[in-house]
Design a protein around this motif. Structure first.
Motif, PDB file in Angstrom:
ATOM      1  N   ARG A  26      38.108  38.700  46.503  1.00  0.00           N
ATOM      2  CA  ARG A  26      38.639  40.631  46.013  1.00  0.00           C
ATOM      3  C   ARG A  26      39.158  40.925  46.699  1.00  0.00           C
ATOM      4  N   ARG A  27      38.861  40.842  47.893  1.00  0.00           N
ATOM      5  CA  ARG A  27      39.690  41.253  49.534  1.00  0.00           C
ATOM      6  C   ARG A  27      41.191  40.404  48.991  1.00  0.00           C
ATOM      7  N   GLN A  29      42.870  39.153  47.265  1.00  0.00           N
ATOM      8  CA  GLN A  29      43.777  39.846  45.904  1.00  0.00           C
ATOM      9  C   GLN A  29      44.643  41.268  46.011  1.00  0.00           C
ATOM     10  N   ARG A  30      43.741  41.359  46.979  1.00  0.00           N
ATOM     11  CA  ARG A  30      43.634  43.041  47.556  1.00  0.00           C
ATOM     12  C   ARG A  30      45.688  43.337  48.978  1.00  0.00           C
ATOM     13  N   LEU A  70      37.340  48.558  48.136  1.00  0.00           N
ATOM     14  CA  LEU A  70      38.170  47.557  47.084  1.00  0.00           C
ATOM     15  C   LEU A  70      38.712  47.893  46.129  1.00  0.00           C
TER      16      LEU A  70
END
Length: 192
Positions: A26-27, A29-30, A70
């Motif tokens: 998720r990190r 992807q951001r 996030l």
């Protein structure tokens, strides 16, 4: 005296590894660096690195801070993805006059999800056996007409209709003059 094998370290748990992988994914992807993520969550880079490596044991407060940083629900960090990619199941013939049940896919990740194809011949009634407590049964009618659902509140359904009901209570399916083809999805909580 010799140190015990493994140097006293606890083995990495599969849960910690899954949560760590989810945080890292998720990190990334951001488009956030580890330093930026740590800053936003109020953690040290070393702590974040340990968590992403699956070697930490984060508190709920730590997971909440990470989820806020996030901008995702905390449940997203705890859910285990079991998606193996696209799944193709070719259709199979059914014997005329027989009720045909086929398990198409089973997924377990907090809930058990089963997708079945149910084909019922004309003029047939099938009694549904109550499932585990908390099960929701979803019907999507592909072809034909059927009266189905809970014994105390059945619905008349046709092509394209969808019905969801508590599958842990008595229920049934009844066809009239034509055969029916139904996709049935069972969503059941997994008890631990």
């Amino acid at each position: 005296m010799a140190a015990p094998s493994g140097s006293g370290r606890q083995p990495v748990s599969s849960t910690a590894a899954a949560v760590g992988a989810k945080i890292r994914l998720r990190r990334q992807q951001r488009g956030m660096s580890a330093a930026e993520m740590a800053r936003r969550a109020g953690l040290s880079k070393a702590t974040l690195s340990q968590l992403e490596a699956g070697k930490g044991n984060p508190t709920i407060d730590t997971l909440d801070a990470i989820a806020v940083a996030l901008r995702i629900p905390i449940a997203d960090l705890l859910a285990r993805d079991a998606d193996t990619g696209p799944v193709y199941r070719p259709g199979t013939p059914a014997e005329p006059g027989d009720v045909a049940r086929e398990l198409l896919r089973r997924i377990s990740s907090g809930n058990s999800l089963e997708i079945w194809r149910l084909r019922i011949p004309p003029e047939t009634e099938v009694t549904g056996v109550p499932h585990a407590t908390g099960t929701i049964e979803h019907l999507l009618i592909a072809t034909g007409h059927v009266t189905a659902g809970p014994v105390d509140a059945p619905q008349d359904l046709g092509p394209g209709d969808m019905l969801a009901f508590a599958g842990d209570a008595p229920h049934f399916y009844r066809t009239a003059a034509e055969a029916v083809d139904i996709t049935v999805v069972f969503a059941s909580p997994i008890s631990t």
